[in-house]
Design an enzyme around this catalytic site. Structure first.
Site, PDB file in Angstrom:
ATOM      1  N   ASP A 174      -7.217  -6.332   2.038  1.00 18.00           N
ATOM      2  CA  ASP A 174      -5.880  -6.174   2.609  1.00 18.00           C
ATOM      3  C   ASP A 174      -5.916  -6.574   4.088  1.00 18.00           C
ATOM      4  OD1 ASP A 174      -3.223  -5.120   2.805  1.00 18.00           O
ATOM      5  OD2 ASP A 174      -4.026  -3.199   3.524  1.00 18.00           O
ATOM      6  N   THR A 223      -0.372   4.907   4.225  1.00 15.28           N
ATOM      7  CA  THR A 223      -0.158   6.102   5.061  1.00 15.28           C
ATOM      8  C   THR A 223       0.011   7.388   4.252  1.00 15.28           C
ATOM      9  OG1 THR A 223       0.939   4.674   6.647  1.00 15.28           O
ATOM     10  CG2 THR A 223       1.232   7.026   6.964  1.00 15.28           C
TER      11      THR A 223
END
Ligand code: G3H
Ligand code: ZN
Length: 286
Positions: free
Chosen positions: A81, A235
């Site tokens: 990522d 998150t």
């Protein structure tokens, strides 16, 4: 089973659901992500950013992923990522990642095209799936205190720039900036669905939505119907994991056995993965 990104996203595109791409920093979270996907019969993408890859080590990550994913009855993909450099991509591919994101979004457009095309050429020869990024997705994967964030119009993905970028770089997938932000903000992020619709009109490849934490759920569902296949979540997983550790330690301040502390954190991670799988509609697909 270890699967190819192209295959799982093609099926998601055909049947109009999203596949969660979940970040991890340790093997316990990786295993929790994979087990939850298996329980819900969902395809899954396990991903690491450069920092996460450097913390655990690309080879340890790829070897662990292969051992855990081989036993699964659902398809799983290991993905890099936000690779920011060619060398990060090489490190991931050499270790055994089958899919990479090259993020040149902080470069000028010509420089972004140049590095993305170079990665696509390198990856293409090796059968590796490539995601590029056009437009800028602001924020970092943490809890932000300020209300939303001012997005410059120039940061949003322009549909015709996306079409040219896609043609020039030959990537398999594009990450788009349509109001999505990295991190969680007070209030839910809203997406520019008209812009997404215009992008899907001109880009025939797969589309990826970053910043999957904290987006208005109805907008996520609409985005999937409009043509998003891959959705990144970090998150909310970090919050769940660290929140679980904090609460265990507050309740048992003398505890030093990791295996007594970690289960609460992992249960909270599993809950987030489960909620996202249901939201993206990928449950029961395998
Ligand atoms: O690349 C990772 C994701 O875009 C994560 O975004 O931290 O807002 O979930 P998030
Ligand atoms: Zn991202």
């Amino acid at each position: 089973m270890v699967a190819s990104m192209g295959e799982i996203l093609a099926r998601a595109k055909k049947d109009k659901y999203g596949v969660g791409a979940f970040n991890f920093t340790n093997i316990e979270v990786l295993e929790t992500i994979l087990k939850t996907a298996k329980r819900l019969r969902s395809p899954v993408i396990a991903e690491t950013s450069e920092s996460e890859m450097n913390f655990l080590g690309a080879e340890v990550i790829a070897a662990s992923f292969n051992v855990l994913a081989e036993k699964l009855t659902v398809p799983a993909v290991l993905h890099l990522d936000h690779g920011k450099s060619f060398s990060s991509v090489e490190m991931a591919v050499s270790a055994g990642y089958s899919s990479v994101h090259i993020d040149g979004s902080l470069l000028t457009d010509p420089e972004n095209i140049k590095i993305t095309r170079a990665v696509a050429d390198y990856a293409g020869e090796r059968g590796i799936f490539v995601e590029g990024e056009i437009g800028r997705i602001p924020g970092t994967s943490t809890v932000h205190k300020q209300e939303g964030m001012k997005i410059n119009l120039t940061d949003l993905t322009d549909p015709s720039a996306a079409a040219s970028f896609f043609a020039a770089t030959k990537v398999n997938c594009l990450a788009v900036s349509i109001g999505n932000l990295h991190g969680v903000y007070p209030g839910r992020e809203r997406l520019d669905l008209n812009r997404l619709g215009a992008i899907t009109e001109v880009v025939r490849g797969f589309l990826s939505l970053h910043g999957g934490s904290g987006i208005c759920e109805a907008d996520v569902k609409s985005a999937i119907q409009l043509g998003i296949q891959k959705i990144n979540v970090n998150t909310e997983l970090r919050q769940a994991f660290i929140g679980g550790i904090r609460s265990e330690m507050a309740a048992n301040p003398e505890e030093i056995r990791p295996y007594e502390v970690l289960p609460e954190a992992l249960e909270r991670v599993a809950k987030v993965v489960e909620e996202k799988i249901y939201l993206f509609g990928s449950d029961g697909k395998y």
